[in-house]
Write a protein that holds these residues in place. Structure first.
Motif, PDB file in Angstrom:
ATOM      1  N   LYS A 200       0.873  -1.179   0.000  1.00 35.62           N
ATOM      2  CA  LYS A 200       0.000   0.000   0.000  1.00 35.62           C
ATOM      3  C   LYS A 200       0.902   1.218   0.000  1.00 35.62           C
ATOM      4  N   THR A 201       0.831   2.042  -1.019  1.00 37.68           N
ATOM      5  CA  THR A 201       1.624   3.269  -1.048  1.00 37.68           C
ATOM      6  C   THR A 201       0.773   4.365  -0.415  1.00 37.68           C
ATOM      7  N   PRO A 202       1.319   5.565  -0.208  1.00 36.03           N
ATOM      8  CA  PRO A 202       0.463   6.637   0.337  1.00 36.03           C
ATOM      9  C   PRO A 202      -0.703   6.990  -0.592  1.00 36.03           C
ATOM     10  N   TYR A 203      -0.637   6.572  -1.862  1.00 34.04           N
ATOM     11  CA  TYR A 203      -1.660   6.990  -2.826  1.00 34.04           C
ATOM     12  C   TYR A 203      -2.573   5.880  -3.298  1.00 34.04           C
ATOM     13  N   GLN A 204      -2.048   4.621  -3.293  1.00 34.71           N
ATOM     14  CA  GLN A 204      -2.825   3.543  -3.894  1.00 34.71           C
ATOM     15  C   GLN A 204      -2.265   2.180  -3.491  1.00 34.71           C
ATOM     16  N   GLU A 205      -3.035   1.134  -3.846  1.00 37.38           N
ATOM     17  CA  GLU A 205      -2.564  -0.225  -3.605  1.00 37.38           C
ATOM     18  C   GLU A 205      -1.846  -0.684  -4.877  1.00 37.38           C
ATOM     19  N   LEU A 206      -0.603  -1.129  -4.701  1.00 39.32           N
ATOM     20  CA  LEU A 206       0.230  -1.445  -5.873  1.00 39.32           C
ATOM     21  C   LEU A 206       0.601  -2.925  -5.857  1.00 39.32           C
ATOM     22  N   ALA A 207       0.510  -3.565  -7.022  1.00 42.69           N
ATOM     23  CA  ALA A 207       0.968  -4.955  -7.121  1.00 42.69           C
ATOM     24  C   ALA A 207       1.683  -5.158  -8.451  1.00 42.69           C
ATOM     25  N   VAL A 208       2.720  -5.981  -8.418  1.00 41.40           N
ATOM     26  CA  VAL A 208       3.342  -6.453  -9.657  1.00 41.40           C
ATOM     27  C   VAL A 208       3.169  -7.956  -9.670  1.00 41.40           C
ATOM     28  N   VAL A 209       2.562  -8.478 -10.741  1.00 41.58           N
ATOM     29  CA  VAL A 209       2.330  -9.914 -10.854  1.00 41.58           C
ATOM     30  C   VAL A 209       2.916 -10.407 -12.169  1.00 41.58           C
ATOM     31  N   ASP A 210       3.158 -11.716 -12.240  1.00 38.20           N
ATOM     32  CA  ASP A 210       3.604 -12.300 -13.500  1.00 38.20           C
ATOM     33  C   ASP A 210       2.439 -13.093 -14.079  1.00 38.20           C
ATOM     34  N   THR A 211       2.159 -12.910 -15.361  1.00 36.34           N
ATOM     35  CA  THR A 211       0.994 -13.568 -15.974  1.00 36.34           C
ATOM     36  C   THR A 211       1.428 -14.513 -17.083  1.00 36.34           C
TER      37      THR A 211
END
Ligand code: AAT
Length: 278
Positions: free
Chosen positions: A28-39
Motif C-alpha cells: 500500500k503506497t500513500p496513494y494507492q494499492e500497488l501490485a506487480v504480478v507475472d501472468t
C-alpha cells in the motif's frame, strides 16, 4: 479453471481475467494499492488499486502511440513533460527522439517508479537517461506553476478517480495551454470510446475551446476495457494530419509507423457520433 486468476472488474458488467504465475510484490503506497504480478499471457503486469496499468506483453501498443504521435507532429520537440507514467514507458519512447534535450517526468507516487525500476526493467529502462528529470509531485500543481516551458506535454494518467480526477478537468487543460510554448501541443489518454463516451465528448469540447486544433485518435490496448482506447490532442499550431514525413526521425518501434499514425485518426462512425452528439 485451474490455477490462480486475476480479474479486473472493468465495468459493472465486464471483467478481464488473466492467469497468474505468481505475485512478485504487493504494497500500500500513500496513494494507492500497488501490485506487480507475472501472468501467463502478457508477462509482468502492474496493478494500481486492482486496475491494470501496463503489461510487458502489450505496453508498446499504448506507449508508442501516446508518445510518437505528438512527438512526430511537432517538427522539433526539445522539451517534453510526462504527467503520471511512473512505469517509464512513455519516457523510454520520448528519448528515442534525437531532438529531445529534456524530458521531465512528474509522477505523484514515488513507489510506482521504484517498483517499475525493480520489476519492469524493459519498461523503466529509459529513466536513467541523462536527459530525464524525475519529480515526485502532483502533475496538476506542476502545470499550474509552469509557463511557456514545454514543446510537448503527455498525460499518461490513471483513470479519472482519486488523484487523477483533476487531470481531466477544464481548468487543468487551460493550465496545460499556458505551460506549453507558443507552438506546443499536448496529448492525454482519454479512456475507452465504448465505455467513456461522455467523458471523451466533454474533453474534446474543452480542447476545441482552448486550442486551435483538437483531435481524437485511437489505438488498441488488449488489457484495457473494451480493447479500443482513445487519446485526445490539443495543439497550438501543428496538425497531426499534416506531418512532413520526410523530416521525422527513423525510430525502432513495434506498433507505431507513419501509416499507423495517420490511420489512428480515421474514426469509425460510432466514435465520430460521440463527437457529433449534442
Ligand atoms: N503507462 C501506463 C500506466 C499508467 S499509470 C498512471 C500513473 O499516473 C500512476 O503511476 C499514478 O500514480 C499517476 N498519477 C495519478 N494521478 C497523478 C497526478 N495528479 N499527478 C501525477 N501523477 C499521477 C496509466 C494507466 C491507464 C489505465 C487505463 N485503464
Amino acid at each position: 479453471m485451474q490455477g490462480i486468476w486475476f480479474s479486473e472488474l472493468q465495468t459493472p458488467g465486464l471483467g478481464l481475467s488473466i492467469k497468474l504465475k505468481r505475485t512478485l510484490h504487493h504494497e500500500k503506497t500513500p496513494y494507492q494499492e500497488l501490485a506487480v504480478v507475472d501472468t501467463e499471457a502478457y508477462g509482468r503486469m502492474l496493478l494500481l488499486d486492482n486496475i491494470i496499468q501496463t503489461t510487458v506483453g502489450d505496453e508498446f501498443f499504448y506507449h508508442e502511440m501516446i508518445a510518437h504521435v505528438p512527438l512526430n507532429t511537432h517538427p522539433h520537440p526539445r522539451t517534453a513533460l510526462v504527467i503520471g507514467g511512473g512505469d517509464g514507458g512513455v519516457i523510454r519512447e520520448i528519448i528515442k527522439h534525437p531532438s529531445i534535450e529534456k524530458a521531465v517526468l512528474v509522477e505523484i507516487d514515488a513507489r510506482v517508479v521504484a517498483n517499475a525500476r525493480e520489476y519492469l526493467p524493459e519498461i523503466a529502462c529509459g529513466l536513467d537517461d541523462a536527459r530525464v528529470e524525475i519529480r515526485f509531485e502532483d502533475g496538476i500543481e506542476h502545470v499550474r506553476q509552469m509557463e511557456n516551458t514545454y514543446d510537448v506535454i503527455i498525460v499518461d494518467s490513471t483513470d479519472p478517480i482519486g488523484p487523477a480526477v483533476g487531470l481531466f478537468s477544464t481548468e487543468f487543460y487551460r493550465n496545460v495551454y499556458r505551460a506549453l510554448k507558443p507552438d506546443g501541443l499536448f496529448v492525454a489518454q482519454t479512456e475507452s470510446p465504448l465505455f467513456n463516451a461522455r467523458l471523451i465528448r466533454r474533453i474534446q469540447r474543452d480542447l476545441a475551446e482552448i486550442f486551435p486544433i483538437a483531435r481524437l485518435y485511437l489505438t488498441t490496448v488488449p488489457t484495457y476495457p473494451g480493447g479500443i482506447w482513445s487519446f485526445s490532442m490539443g495543439s497550438k499550431e501543428y496538425d497531426p494530419l499534416e506531418v512532413d514525413w520526410r523530416k521525422v526521425p527513423q525510430l525502432a518501434t513495434r506498433f507505431y509507423t507513419p501509416a499507423v499514425h495517420q490511420a489512428a485518426f480515421a474514426l469509425p462512425p460510432f466514435v465520430q457520433d460521440i463527437l457529433n452528439k449534442k
